[in-house]
Design an enzyme around this catalytic site. Structure first.
Site, PDB file in Angstrom:
ATOM      1  N   SER A 153       0.904  -1.233  -0.100  1.00 20.07           N
ATOM      2  CA  SER A 153      -0.100   0.121   0.088  1.00 20.07           C
ATOM      3  C   SER A 153       0.887   1.296  -0.011  1.00 20.07           C
ATOM      4  O   SER A 153       2.045   1.215   0.430  1.00 20.07           O
ATOM      5  CB  SER A 153      -0.894  -0.084   1.522  1.00 20.07           C
ATOM      6  OG  SER A 153      -1.446   1.171   1.423  1.00 20.07           O
ATOM      7  N   TYR A 166      -2.308   0.124  10.133  1.00 21.98           N
ATOM      8  CA  TYR A 166      -2.377  -0.216   8.763  1.00 21.98           C
ATOM      9  C   TYR A 166      -0.999  -0.158   7.970  1.00 21.98           C
ATOM     10  O   TYR A 166      -0.502  -0.991   7.289  1.00 21.98           O
ATOM     11  CB  TYR A 166      -3.563   0.352   7.787  1.00 21.98           C
ATOM     12  CG  TYR A 166      -3.758  -0.153   6.532  1.00 21.98           C
ATOM     13  CD1 TYR A 166      -3.946  -1.480   6.056  1.00 21.98           C
ATOM     14  CD2 TYR A 166      -3.388   0.616   5.430  1.00 21.98           C
ATOM     15  CE1 TYR A 166      -4.124  -1.758   4.842  1.00 21.98           C
ATOM     16  CE2 TYR A 166      -3.470   0.602   4.238  1.00 21.98           C
ATOM     17  CZ  TYR A 166      -3.971  -0.918   3.653  1.00 21.98           C
ATOM     18  OH  TYR A 166      -4.036  -1.178   2.278  1.00 21.98           O
TER      19      TYR A 166
END
Length: 271
Positions: A153, A166
């Site tokens: 990501s 995250y």
């Protein structure tokens, strides 16, 4: 022929998280490149929908309901896929994502996120990648030119507000991508390990953060578009060609890299 380098004919691919927007697009793209495909996710009904669509398009696919954090379920899934197709040559670790409890609420402090939420999001993304590598890697044929593709990501390398857990989890995914690439290559295993780092692709998990009920961008969505040189969100299908390349002989000298597919987000300083 150059096009033969990107063919996956005769190979077997498994996509974890294969029922989501990105995972199902990758499963279809791998199938279109010639692979027989296993689709794995927790929700059996959604897995079945993905496999049905693949079958209607003439592709050979099998669906398995399993949690990527359940090692015994993954071993059973491995045995079922090998029984059906004979091997696993390509593993795409798409399962993961953020969880609501690990997101800093509007108006709250970063110190308010429960430590259990950090554990949960790290488990989902890091262990949810590591366990499939351990389980399915054992079924990969040494002579097949096998490939593992993880999904990272933009949050792994840039601090993105509200989603620190995250980001930390995806940074760990990038670290084990490089570690497995080096370790397997140094030990003579014919398994390459790489990752993609998608930019902002609208899916079920992030839609409400990016797009309002009226269809207009939220303030967060506008900020992302302003920081993305191509000035739009990505589409799941736009990740397919990079994953197919990394899985194919076209990338046979590529291992240990993380490829951004992000509309220029990671290259832009914002000024």
């Amino acid at each position: 022929m150059a096009t033969d380098l990107f063919s996956l004919e005769g190979r077997v691919a498994l996509v974890t998280g294969g029922s989501g927007a990105i995972g199902s697009a990758l499963a279809e793209g791998l199938a279109q490149a010639g692979a027989r495909v296993g689709v794995l996710a927790r929700t059996v009904e959604r897995v079945d929908d993905t496999v049905r669509r693949l079958g209607e398009s003439g592709h050979d696919a099998i669906g398995i309901g399993a949690d990527v954090l359940d090692e015994a379920a993954l071993e059973a899934a491995r045995d079922a896929i090998v029984s059906r197709f004979g091997s696993i040559d390509i593993l795409v670790n798409c399962a993961g994502g953020n969880i609501a409890a690990a997101t800093v609420p509007d108006g709250a402090s970063a110190f308010d996120v429960p430590i259990e939420a950090y554990r949960d999001v790290v488990d989902l993304n890091l262990l949810g990648t590591l366990l499939p590598i351990r389980v399915f890697g054992a079924a990969m044929r040494p002579a097949a030119g096998c490939s593992i593709v993880n999904v990272s990501s933009m949050a792994a390398t840039s601090a993105i507000t509200r989603v620190g857990g995250y980001g930390a989890a995806k940074a760990a995914v990038e670290s084990i991508t490089r570690w497995f690439a080096v370790e397997l290559a140094r030990r003579g295993a014919d398994i390459r390990v790489n990752a993609i780092a998608p930019g902002f692709v609208v899916g079920d998990q992030n839609r409400m953060l990016l797009i309002g009920d009226d269809g207009d961008l939220t303030p967060r969505g506008r900020t992302i578009i302003e920081r993305t040189p191509l000035a739009r969100f990505g589409e799941p299908e736009e990740l397919v060609s990079t994953v197919v390349w990394l899985a194919s002989d076209g990338a046979r000298f590529v291992t240990g890299v993380v490829v951004p597919v992000d509309g220029g987000f990671s290259a832009f300083a914002g000024v």
